[in-house]
Design a protein around this motif. Structure first.
Motif: not given
Length: 95
Positions: A45-50, A66-69, A72-73, A78-79
């Motif tokens: 998964t790459q859905d932050n809410e999940e 972690c820095a905001a950027s 997500d990176y 990972r995906m």
């Protein structure tokens, strides 16, 4: 006056205000990332809410370290690695 790409105004250069992380801060981020990914295991998964629902404590530490950027990176990376491993595994089975 409209937007000009070479303007010297600070608001046009958001990266100038980006904080540079120290070596220790980067290491804290990587440690938090590793703990989060350990919690997720092989869940794709790459859905932050999940992710927040699955590993709330680890995700909170990850966001705080972690820095905001980077947040997500690392998750997208990972995906991508998981997809590459699955592709390699399926190609190996075909041989």
């Amino acid at each position: 006056m409209g937007w000009w790409p070479f303007s010297s105004q600070e608001k046009d250069i958001p990266s100038s205000k980006a904080k540079t992380l120290t070596r220790e801060e980067r290491q804290q981020c990587w440690n938090a990332r590793d703990k989060l990914f350990d919690c997720l295991g092989s869940t794709p998964t790459q859905d932050n809410e999940e992710i927040k629902k699955m590993c709330p404590k680890e995700f909170k530490a990850y966001e705080g370290s972690c820095a905001a950027s980077w947040i997500d990176y690392f998750i997208k990376r990972r995906m991508l690695e998981m997809r590459q491993q699955a592709t390699q595994a399926s190609n190996t089975q075909l041989d």
